[in-house]
Motif scaffolding. Structure first.
Motif, short mmCIF file in Angstrom:
data_model
loop_
_atom_site.label_atom_id
_atom_site.label_comp_id
_atom_site.label_asym_id
_atom_site.label_seq_id
_atom_site.Cartn_x
_atom_site.Cartn_y
_atom_site.Cartn_z
N LEU A 293 0.84 -1.20 0.00
CA LEU A 293 0.00 0.00 0.00
C LEU A 293 0.88 1.25 0.00
CD1 LEU A 293 -2.81 -1.00 2.54
CD2 LEU A 293 -2.71 -1.36 0.06
N ARG A 294 1.08 1.79 -1.19
CA ARG A 294 1.98 2.93 -1.36
C ARG A 294 1.46 4.20 -0.68
NH1 ARG A 294 3.69 3.63 -7.46
NH2 ARG A 294 3.91 1.39 -7.03
N GLU A 295 0.14 4.38 -0.68
CA GLU A 295 -0.43 5.58 -0.07
C GLU A 295 -0.11 5.67 1.41
OE1 GLU A 295 -2.89 9.16 -0.25
OE2 GLU A 295 -1.86 7.90 -1.74
N LYS B 264 -10.19 8.10 -0.54
CA LYS B 264 -9.58 8.41 0.76
C LYS B 264 -10.58 9.25 1.54
CE LYS B 264 -5.09 9.88 2.61
NZ LYS B 264 -3.72 10.33 2.21
N ARG C 246 3.46 6.81 1.92
CA ARG C 246 3.62 8.25 1.69
C ARG C 246 3.23 9.06 2.91
NH1 ARG C 246 2.16 7.41 -4.19
NH2 ARG C 246 -0.02 7.24 -3.58
N ASP C 247 2.11 8.71 3.54
CA ASP C 247 1.68 9.48 4.70
C ASP C 247 2.50 9.16 5.94
OD1 ASP C 247 -0.23 10.85 3.30
OD2 ASP C 247 -1.89 9.54 3.87
N TYR D 274 -10.27 0.29 -1.60
CA TYR D 274 -9.67 -0.35 -2.75
C TYR D 274 -10.64 -1.36 -3.36
CZ TYR D 274 -5.20 1.34 -0.84
OH TYR D 274 -4.18 2.12 -0.35
N LEU E 237 -8.95 4.28 3.72
CA LEU E 237 -8.68 4.11 2.30
C LEU E 237 -9.56 2.98 1.75
CD1 LEU E 237 -4.75 4.08 2.36
CD2 LEU E 237 -6.27 6.06 2.23
N ALA F 147 -1.03 2.09 -7.18
CA ALA F 147 -0.35 3.37 -7.03
C ALA F 147 -1.06 4.28 -6.05
CB ALA F 147 -0.22 4.05 -8.39
N SER F 148 -2.39 4.14 -5.95
CA SER F 148 -3.17 4.99 -5.06
C SER F 148 -4.48 4.29 -4.74
CB SER F 148 -3.45 6.35 -5.71
OG SER F 148 -4.17 6.19 -6.91
N PRO F 149 -5.15 4.69 -3.67
CA PRO F 149 -6.45 4.08 -3.35
C PRO F 149 -7.53 4.58 -4.30
CG PRO F 149 -5.97 5.84 -1.82
CD PRO F 149 -4.75 5.69 -2.67
N ASP F 150 -8.64 3.88 -4.33
CA ASP F 150 -9.79 4.33 -5.11
C ASP F 150 -10.53 5.45 -4.41
OD1 ASP F 150 -9.45 2.37 -7.21
OD2 ASP F 150 -10.13 0.88 -5.77
#
Length: 407
Positions: A165-167, A267, A170-171, A239, A237, A262-265
């Motif tokens: 989970l890349r998101e 947030k 990042r946070d 998905y 998040l 790459a990102s969630p559907d």
């Protein structure tokens, strides 16, 4: 004389059972089951695959997850069709039948295995898995049909796959004060966007934006920090996991992979006030259409610091302010159900209840609420877990009441 012989044989048999339970395969940690439980999975056959969960499933008053040399209970999940319960003990997954008899377990996890949920679409168990030191966060996906014996190593068997989970990374690694230094796994810092400490709660349910479709929802862990104002939301998040097979990789703790979306559907943010490590257990209730978030209480005096918050599923997320951020920020804001206890100064609604160690909705007003504890076994402290059947009453302060299997 015959009585003594029977006693001696029984003692030998019990010792053999205990010895086999304690042995760990593949170098994993040793785990000991409570002596009263039988490891035979065949004593209680699962319901017929052709039977629907609603017609075949008869929930027992409680399901005992056993006692283990492990971390404490983190979450539970149920496969109603096959009559299996899953217990997450931080670094150990245990599969039982509904009489509490162990069927299998998965060892070899050095990360933090958190909340669980069962995906009826593919028959697998999904859980949160953290490796904070490596700045890596995953959804762990267990194939329950392959968990057939005790102490199956997650690294060398084919029972587990993972999606990165890349998101979350990042946070978690966000340098909020701009000093160029990542401050690591600590809440005593301005770093970590939204106070993100990783992930814990997971649950399947509809899209929070009101567009329908089943999504996997993953909730952030949030550090307890009373000196900042940007950590007062629960962050969720969502998905669509239908195409996640292309991302799934086996668990290799020596070379942690980064294969994932790459990102969630979507947030989403729920304003509750700061909590201690965020949503411990997340659960969607199909009967009410609401989402339950069980947390360890927060410590900010400006908030009520409840143990359970309920997201109003009848209200799709709306665009609004994500309060308290260093710079003005808008996001998809969720509404808390206007029921239960109400803290007028903050506007926050909630309840006082359990569920932090495991929460399973049966989608008919009944829930399994987990209890965690410890027992001493010959000087060794073992972690215990038990799922107890409750019904939702909506009463305050505790909306759950213990309920037996009948009625």
């Amino acid at each position: 004389m015959r009585s003594r012989a029977r006693t001696h044989v029984a003692t030998l048999l019990l010792s053999a059972v205990l010895a086999s339970a304690v042995l760990a395969v593949g170098g994993g940690p040793a785990h000991a089951r409570t002596p009263s439980a039988s490891p035979s999975p065949s004593a209680s056959p699962p319901p017929s695959p052709s039977a629907s969960p609603s017609s075949a499933f008869r929930p027992p008053a409680s399901v005992d997850g056993g006692a283990w040399s492990s971390g404490h209970l983190q979450g539970t999940a149920i496969d109603r069709r096959r009559g299996h319960m899953y217990f997450s003990f931080t670094n150990l997954l245990v599969k039982t039948d509904l009489a509490g008899r162990p069927i299998g377990s998965v060892t070899g996890l050095t990360g933090h295995l958190g909340d669980l949920d069962f995906n009826s679409a593919d028959g697998r168990v999904y859980g949160s898995l953290e490796y904070k030191a490596a700045q890596a966060f995953y959804v762990a996906i267990f194939d329950g049909s392959r968990i057939t014996r005790m102490n199956m190593d997650a690294r060398t068997t084919d029972v587990l796959s993972t999606v990165h989970l890349r998101e979350v990374v990042r946070d978690y690694t966000a340098d909020m004060n701009g000093d160029g230094v990542f401050d690591g796994d600590t809440g005593n810092t301005p770093d970590h966007r939204y106070g993100c400490s990783g992930i814990d709660g997971v649950a399947f349910g509809p899209g929070l934006n009101g567009r329908g479709g089943v999504r996997l929802t993953v909730a952030y862990g949030v550090y307890s920090n009373t000196t900042r104002t940007d950590n007062d939301h629960q962050v969720l998040l969502q998905y669509d996991v239908r195409d996640w097979r292309k991302y799934e990789r086996p668990l290799s703790e020596d070379t942690l992979h980064t294969s994932g979306p790459a990102s969630p559907d979507g947030k989403f943010f729920a304003y509750t006030g700061n909590t201690t490590y965020g949503v411990q257990n997340l659960e969607y209730d199909e009967d009410s259409g609401n989402w339950l978030m069980a947390v360890y209480k927060g410590k900010k005096a400006a908030f009520p610091n409840y143990g359970l918050y309920v997201v109003d599923g009848s209200k799709p997320a709306r665009r609004g302010e994500v309060k308290g951020q260093p710079r003005p920020e808008s996001g998809r804001i969720l509404s808390l159900l206007p029921r239960g206890l109400h803290h007028e100064p903050s506007g926050v609604y909630g309840y006082e209840s359990g569920g932090q160690y495991g929460l399973v909705s049966l989608d008919d007003g009944r829930y399994y609420v987990a209890e965690a504890g410890t027992v001493d076994s010959g000087g060794t402290t073992l972690q215990t877990g038990r799922a107890v059947l409750h019904r939702w009453t909506g009463a305050v302060p505790n909306p759950f009441a213990v309920r037996g299997p009948a009625g």
